[in-house]
Design an enzyme around this catalytic site. Structure first.
Site, PDB file in Angstrom:
ATOM      1  N   TYR A  87     -38.639  20.440  18.795  1.00 30.02           N
ATOM      2  CA  TYR A  87     -37.348  20.296  19.101  1.00 30.02           C
ATOM      3  C   TYR A  87     -37.066  19.800  20.754  1.00 30.02           C
ATOM      4  CZ  TYR A  87     -32.544  20.970  20.359  1.00 30.02           C
ATOM      5  OH  TYR A  87     -31.368  20.316  20.729  1.00 30.02           O
ATOM      6  N   LYS A 136      -5.088   6.843  -1.643  1.00 33.93           N
ATOM      7  CA  LYS A 136      -5.869   5.680  -2.589  1.00 33.93           C
ATOM      8  C   LYS A 136      -6.817   4.764  -1.523  1.00 33.93           C
ATOM      9  CE  LYS A 136      -4.708   2.529  -5.373  1.00 33.93           C
ATOM     10  NZ  LYS A 136      -4.353   1.925  -6.924  1.00 33.93           N
ATOM     11  N   GLU A 190       4.628  -8.351 -17.672  1.00 37.48           N
ATOM     12  CA  GLU A 190       3.754  -7.099 -17.430  1.00 37.48           C
ATOM     13  C   GLU A 190       3.351  -6.504 -18.780  1.00 37.48           C
ATOM     14  OE1 GLU A 190       2.958  -5.486 -14.343  1.00 37.48           O
ATOM     15  OE2 GLU A 190       3.642  -7.614 -13.854  1.00 37.48           O
ATOM     16  N   GLY A 196      -0.763  -7.741 -15.616  1.00 37.34           N
ATOM     17  CA  GLY A 196       0.483  -8.626 -15.925  1.00 37.34           C
ATOM     18  C   GLY A 196       0.026 -10.012 -16.403  1.00 37.34           C
ATOM     19  N   ARG A 243      -4.331   8.470 -10.144  1.00 38.92           N
ATOM     20  CA  ARG A 243      -5.563   8.335 -11.016  1.00 38.92           C
ATOM     21  C   ARG A 243      -6.836   8.621  -9.945  1.00 38.92           C
ATOM     22  NH1 ARG A 243      -4.134   2.977 -13.999  1.00 38.92           N
ATOM     23  NH2 ARG A 243      -3.079   2.636 -12.125  1.00 38.92           N
ATOM     24  N   ALA A 294       0.836  -1.303  -0.128  1.00 35.56           N
ATOM     25  CA  ALA A 294       0.145   0.072   0.113  1.00 35.56           C
ATOM     26  C   ALA A 294       0.915   1.160   0.013  1.00 35.56           C
ATOM     27  CB  ALA A 294      -1.033  -0.033   1.162  1.00 35.56           C
ATOM     28  N   ASN A 334     -47.664  12.953  26.803  1.00 28.57           N
ATOM     29  CA  ASN A 334     -47.783  13.468  25.332  1.00 28.57           C
ATOM     30  C   ASN A 334     -47.379  15.061  25.090  1.00 28.57           C
ATOM     31  OD1 ASN A 334     -49.208  12.814  22.273  1.00 28.57           O
ATOM     32  ND2 ASN A 334     -49.621  15.272  23.190  1.00 28.57           N
TER      33      ASN A 334
HETATM   34  C1  UD1 Z   1       0.521  -4.885 -10.404  1.00 30.10           C
HETATM   35  C2  UD1 Z   1       1.318  -6.341 -11.079  1.00 30.10           C
HETATM   36  C3  UD1 Z   1       0.537  -6.951 -12.092  1.00 30.10           C
HETATM   37  C4  UD1 Z   1      -1.112  -7.300 -11.850  1.00 30.10           C
HETATM   38  C5  UD1 Z   1      -1.392  -5.946 -10.992  1.00 30.10           C
HETATM   39  C6  UD1 Z   1      -2.857  -6.499 -10.363  1.00 30.10           C
HETATM   40  C7  UD1 Z   1       3.546  -6.230 -10.716  1.00 30.10           C
HETATM   41  C8  UD1 Z   1       5.144  -5.778 -11.261  1.00 30.10           C
HETATM   42  N1  UD1 Z   1       2.717  -6.168 -11.399  1.00 30.10           N
HETATM   43  O1  UD1 Z   1       0.714  -4.153 -11.307  1.00 30.10           O
HETATM   44  O2  UD1 Z   1       1.358  -8.099 -12.726  1.00 30.10           O
HETATM   45  O3  UD1 Z   1      -1.635  -7.651 -12.943  1.00 30.10           O
HETATM   46  O4  UD1 Z   1      -0.627  -5.553 -10.111  1.00 30.10           O
HETATM   47  O5  UD1 Z   1      -3.592  -5.331  -9.988  1.00 30.10           O
HETATM   48  O6  UD1 Z   1       3.604  -6.630  -9.462  1.00 30.10           O
HETATM   49  N2  UD1 Z   1       3.143  -0.939  -4.462  1.00 30.10           N
HETATM   50  C9  UD1 Z   1       4.086  -0.582  -3.486  1.00 30.10           C
HETATM   51  N3  UD1 Z   1       5.175  -0.448  -3.672  1.00 30.10           N
HETATM   52  C10 UD1 Z   1       5.916  -0.163  -5.223  1.00 30.10           C
HETATM   53  C11 UD1 Z   1       4.857  -0.479  -6.108  1.00 30.10           C
HETATM   54  C12 UD1 Z   1       3.748  -0.955  -5.734  1.00 30.10           C
HETATM   55  O7  UD1 Z   1       3.656  -0.861  -2.273  1.00 30.10           O
HETATM   56  O8  UD1 Z   1       6.906   0.102  -5.192  1.00 30.10           O
HETATM   57  C13 UD1 Z   1       1.739  -1.205  -4.374  1.00 30.10           C
HETATM   58  C14 UD1 Z   1       0.783  -0.374  -4.908  1.00 30.10           C
HETATM   59  O9  UD1 Z   1       0.426   0.660  -3.810  1.00 30.10           O
HETATM   60  C15 UD1 Z   1      -0.405  -1.292  -5.065  1.00 30.10           C
HETATM   61  C16 UD1 Z   1       0.502  -2.675  -5.503  1.00 30.10           C
HETATM   62  O10 UD1 Z   1       1.463  -2.578  -4.988  1.00 30.10           O
HETATM   63  O11 UD1 Z   1      -1.264  -1.437  -4.027  1.00 30.10           O
HETATM   64  C17 UD1 Z   1       0.476  -2.639  -6.836  1.00 30.10           C
HETATM   65  O12 UD1 Z   1       1.216  -1.840  -7.612  1.00 30.10           O
HETATM   66  P1  UD1 Z   1       0.737  -1.031  -8.844  1.00 30.10           P
HETATM   67  O13 UD1 Z   1       1.717  -0.257  -9.207  1.00 30.10           O
HETATM   68  O14 UD1 Z   1      -0.664  -0.679  -9.058  1.00 30.10           O
HETATM   69  O15 UD1 Z   1       1.034  -2.523  -9.931  1.00 30.10           O
HETATM   70  P2  UD1 Z   1       0.549  -2.750 -11.266  1.00 30.10           P
HETATM   71  O16 UD1 Z   1       1.267  -1.851 -12.375  1.00 30.10           O
HETATM   72  O17 UD1 Z   1      -1.016  -2.522 -11.229  1.00 30.10           O
HETATM   73 CA    CA Z   2      -2.637  -1.562  -9.671  1.00 29.58          CA
END
Ligand code: UD1
Ligand code: CA
Length: 481
Positions: free
Chosen positions: A373, A26, A162, A147, A19, A13, A384
């Site tokens: 009130y 988020k 990916e 991915g 976005r 997280a 009443n």
């Molecule tokens: C990732 C997966 C992808 C999968 C998708 C599913 C990888 C490389 N890719 O892509 O295969 O289909 O999720 O939703 O794992 N986060 C961190 N630290 C970081 C990067 C990310 O905590 O350095 C957390 C983000 O907050 C998020 C989650 O990891 O909760 C996924 O990261 P995000 O950047 O959304 O990955 P995707 O490109 O969606």
């Molecule tokens: Ca994601």
């Protein structure tokens, strides 16, 4: 079950969630009364992991404060820079003291629809198949951005590629990585050391661990989710609203199957924390929040918004906003009532139309039917309160209490200027401003005497329609004599 109890669940997280276009991180956005990460933690808790670690980064003060609010048992690991999902898991494992024996489950903090049952099934498959890693996958209608799961001719998973790094042929694959995994902890820690950053995003991909483990001769498995909607990650507010709709439908379906009539699921919204008794009826346009509980056979709506409100068995609540109230058995509320914190309505009591209450205990069978009130008050039983009464509780600086006894009949348009007490069985005259205590059984009259000035209209408004009407009335009176 204990055999597959994971050593740790790691929740990712740290990302910003650009976005969402929001000042709120988020994972702190809410659906059905719980933050996105709160839903993920609730699902993770069903696995009873020995450790629960959330990787935080972006806006980590806010996220960490929220986590300690909702689940003080959670540990956090700080990822200063978001160098990828592999990097994030590496930091979480370091926080746990390096390599960890047993199963490590990894989930993302933005997948609120993921259930504990799906996580348990993944952990069970992982355990029974003796895998080094098991990935939760799903067939989706549109795999853009995800991915892709690459399998060989025997159907075995060989890698996750990916979207940005995929060939056209790989992009045609509709089976995607949900971002949820079960790993052997020790093998994971080893493999993470070998993850490189030579990809289009220059990040350490957690997904690369699959290929690394497979090449080292370990078992790599996949578990396909029954419902692809369950693994959907939230990236923008359109997806947020879609997820809310799905979760709300899930909650209402469970309620209906347990014996609740929901007239219009499309306009009924509930939080995960709301509880229903049997044979409750919920009418359209109703929102139920927080710790709201609807007792057996009660009827709520249409058009109610109830927060942290208890509605006891058989009570009826119509077109009402309520926060922190307790509505007794077989009582009625509304239409058009506003119940604020500390309102307690006794059995068979009534709070009627255009009535606002706050910090008010209204006893069994007592009624406040119209346009009033009632603030900072205690009302006994079977009393009443006349229409258009105000419990005047505020002198501009402090709030004071009013007590009205049992079996009282207070007149319409009364002001009870607190602090004041009306004794049991007392009556008050309409239009009274009650500033002094009323002894039990008395009638209090506290208003100006009426004075009629005869002929005033004829003298002061001669020739007016009122004067003519008065004249006609007096002539008719004479002819009747
Ligand atoms: C990732 C997966 C992808 C999968 C998708 C599913 C990888 C490389 N890719 O892509 O295969 O289909 O999720 O939703 O794992 N986060 C961190 N630290 C970081 C990067 C990310 O905590 O350095 C957390 C983000 O907050 C998020 C989650 O990891 O909760 C996924 O990261 P995000 O950047 O959304 O990955 P995707 O490109 O969606
Ligand atoms: Ca994601």
């Amino acid at each position: 079950m204990s055999a597959i109890r994971p050593a740790a669940v790691v929740v990712l997280a740290a990302g910003e969630g650009t976005r969402m276009k929001s000042a709120t991180p988020k994972v702190l956005h809410e659906i059905c009364g719980r933050s996105l990460v709160g839903h993920v933690l609730a699902a993770a808790r069903e696995l009873a992991p020995e450790n629960l670690v959330v990787v935080v980064g972006h806006a980590r003060e806010k996220v960490t404060a929220h986590l300690s609010d909702i689940d003080p048992g959670v540990r956090t690991a700080v990822q200063e820079e978001q160098n990828g999902t592999g990097h994030a898991v590496r930091i979480a494992l370091e926080q746990l003291g390096g390599g960890i024996d047993g199963t490590v489950v990894v989930v993302c903090g933005d997948t609120p629809l993921l259930t504990g049952a799906t996580l348990s099934a993944l952990a069970a498959t992982h355990h029974t198949d003796g895998n080094a890693v098991t990935v939760l996958t799903a067939e989706v209608p549109d795999a853009t951005g995800y991915g892709r799961i690459v399998r060989d001719e025997t159907g075995a998973v060989t890698a996750i590629v990916e979207h940005k790094d995929a060939t056209d042929a790989q992009r045609a694959i509709r089976e995607i990585n949900s971002g949820v995994f079960a790993f052997d902890g020790a093998l994971l820690a080893d493999a993470l050391k070998k993850v490189r950053t030579d990809n289009s995003q220059g990040e350490e991909y957690l997904t690369d661990v699959l290929g690394i483990l497979r090449e080292a001769g370990h078992r790599v498995g996949a578990s396909v989710a029954a419902d692809h909607r369950e693994i959907a990650g939230i990236n923008n507010r359109v997806q947020l609203s879609e997820a809310r709709r799905i979760l709300n439908d899930r909650l209402l379906t469970a309620a209906m199957l347990s014996g609740v009539t929901v007239i219009d699921p499309a306009t009924t919204w509930v939080d995960v924390t709301v509880a229903f008794g049997q044979d409750v009826t919920v009418h359209p346009g109703t929102q139920l929040h927080g710790s709201t509980r609807l007792g057996e056979g009660s009827e709520v709506g249409p058009n109610c918004r109830l927060k942290d409100t208890v509605v006891d068995a058989g009570a009826r609540v119509d077109t009402t906003v309520s926060d922190g109230a307790h509505i007794g058995p077989n009582a009625t509320v509304g239409p058009y009532a506003y119940l604020r914190p500390g309102t307690r309505l006794g059995a068979k009591g009534k709070i009627g139309t255009y009535v606002e209450t706050k910090n008010a205990a209204i006893g069994e069978g007592s009624k406040v039917p119209h346009l009033s009130y009632v603030g900072d008050a205690t009302i006994g039983e079977y009393t009443n309160i006349g229409a258009a009464s105000v419990f005047v509780n505020y002198d501009g600086q402090a709030k004071y209490h009013t007590t009205v006894g049992s079996h009282c009949r207070t007149g319409s348009d009364n002001m009870f200027v607190a602090p004041v007490t009306v004794g049991d069985g007392a009556y008050t005259a309409a239009g009274s401003v009650i500033t002094k205590d009323v002894p039990p059984g008395s009638l209090a009259v506290a208003r100006g005497q009426q004075r009629n000035i005869e002929g005033w209209v004829a003298r002061k408004r001669p020739g007016s329609a009122a004067a003519k009407a008065a004249e006609a009335a007096s002539q008719q009176g004479e002819s009747e004599d």
